[in-house]
Enzyme design. Structure first.
Site, PDB file in Angstrom:
ATOM      1  N   LYS A 111      49.222  40.759  26.253  1.00 55.95           N
ATOM      2  CA  LYS A 111      49.138  42.058  26.933  1.00 55.95           C
ATOM      3  C   LYS A 111      49.513  43.194  25.997  1.00 55.95           C
ATOM      4  CE  LYS A 111      49.308  40.918  31.791  1.00 55.95           C
ATOM      5  NZ  LYS A 111      49.954  41.087  33.087  1.00 55.95           N
ATOM      6  N   LYS A 191      36.688  30.965  33.580  1.00 55.00           N
ATOM      7  CA  LYS A 191      37.429  30.685  34.801  1.00 55.00           C
ATOM      8  C   LYS A 191      37.141  31.756  35.829  1.00 55.00           C
ATOM      9  CE  LYS A 191      41.397  28.007  33.373  1.00 55.00           C
ATOM     10  NZ  LYS A 191      42.850  27.926  33.319  1.00 55.00           N
ATOM     11  N   LYS A 194      38.358  37.866  39.229  1.00 54.68           N
ATOM     12  CA  LYS A 194      37.798  39.046  39.871  1.00 54.68           C
ATOM     13  C   LYS A 194      37.300  40.039  38.828  1.00 54.68           C
ATOM     14  CE  LYS A 194      38.621  42.928  42.631  1.00 54.68           C
ATOM     15  NZ  LYS A 194      39.153  44.032  41.852  1.00 54.68           N
TER      16      LYS A 194
END
Ligand code: TRP
Length: 326
Positions: A111, A191, A194
């Site tokens: 991140k 995978k 959304k």
């Protein structure tokens, strides 16, 4: 009953990958453990977000999880920021947590790389807040996805450090990995996620489920209907194993290998089975949306129960750490 604790990010956009990989397993644990489910809004603040949408996101997450089977009569569902001890215990655990261990976390490294220069302390500290979540309820069994196993290992390390420094306040916690691995998305490559748009939402209406499955990628060997395929190479076969009956699964396996059925036949059966599972979830979700007071009451009661335990454990922590108690 052993206590189980899990954190849920505040989003109502939950897809069948989340459902099969996590929520379904949680719903099956309710009679076996004293289950706590916490909507982790403080964790959600570690990435930029829209403040005016956060409260609604939080309530939506509760509603979807209830619709998926988290029955509030048999577990405690609450919102993290409503129990102030989470942040308080996080600070105390910070004082025993090595910087080096946090710097090694894969999720932090990924991140912070995405963000570039301006990495905040909250993102770095994320796993300590997670540890505080668990420790505050003396959680022992922690159902998580495989992406959280490293954080759980660190939580165990922090809890050990606290116990060694101040005395044995917290029990050891163990990850409980879901049996269902997170399935592939409809693109057959990534995978289900959304953000990649390769997903089916748990509250999606039947027409949309049929449409998405109709265009989903199957075994690449099956170009023409007469080409035989290998079901284990097809991402939709994986979904059949969750949504279809043993007879239907055999029908898919044999039909695919012998080219006796086409992908379209296979998809139609899957679509209807999936719709049969999702319809009651969608209906419950719509009911809860129409009556948000039900959801508010669930989290208000959840917060009361959570607070009473958190206050006791926090008192124990402060006493162990030798803080002045008046
Ligand atoms: N970090 C977890 C996730 O992203 C959510 C979480 C927060 C959690 N606190 C927790 C999970 C405590 C288990 C236990 O999925």
């Amino acid at each position: 009953m052993k206590r189980s604790f899990s954190g849920i990010q505040p989003t109502g956009d939950i897809h069948i990958g989340n459902y099969l990989g996590a929520i379904k397993t949680w719903a099956e644990m309710l009679d076996e453990y004293d289950c706590f489910f916490c909507i982790v809004d403080l964790h959600a603040m570690t990435v930029p977000y829209e403040p005016s949408a956060m409260a609604q996101r939080t309530l939506d997450a509760v509603a979807v999880n209830m619709a998926c089977g988290l029955d509030p009569a048999r577990c405690t569902i609450f919102v993290q920021s409503q129990v102030q001890e989470h942040a308080e215990l996080c600070w105390i655990l910070d004082t025993v947590t090595p910087m080096g261990s946090l710097a090694r976390m894969t999720q932090f490294k990924q991140k912070s790389e995405q963000i570039g220069g301006d990495v905040k302390v909250g993102l770095f500290n994320y796993p300590v807040l997670m540890t505080a979540d668990i420790a505050l309820y003396k959680g022992e069994v922690i159902p998580v996805g495989d992406d959280q196993v490293q954080h759980l290992e660190l939580a165990r390390e922090i809890i050990r450090k606290f116990n060694n420094t101040f005395g044995p306040v917290f029990p050891e916690c163990q990850p409980l990995l879901s049996k269902a691995p997170r399935g592939m998305g409809l693109d057959g490559v990534n995978k289900m996620s959304k953000s990649l748009g390769n997903h089916i939402g748990v509250t999606e209406p039947p027409e949309s489920v049929r449409q998405k499955l109709a265009t989903a990628v199957t075994d690449p060997a099956r170009v023409k209907r007469t080409d035989p395929g290998e079901p284990t190479k097809c991402n939709l076969y994986h979904l059949h194993t969750y949504f279809s009956s043993p007879d239907e699964i055999t029908w898919v396996e044999e039909g695919c290998r012998s080219a006796g059925i086409g992908c379209l036949d296979c998809k139609k059966v899957l679509a209807e089975n999936m719709i049969a599972v999702l319809t009651p979830i969608r209906e419950r979700y719509e009911q809860l949306q129409a009556d948000p007071d039900v959801v508010r009451k669930v989290v208000a009661e959840g917060a009361d129960r959570a607070r009473s335990i958190a206050a006791d454990v926090m008192a124990e922590v402060k006493a162990a750490a030798g803080l002045y108690s008046g």
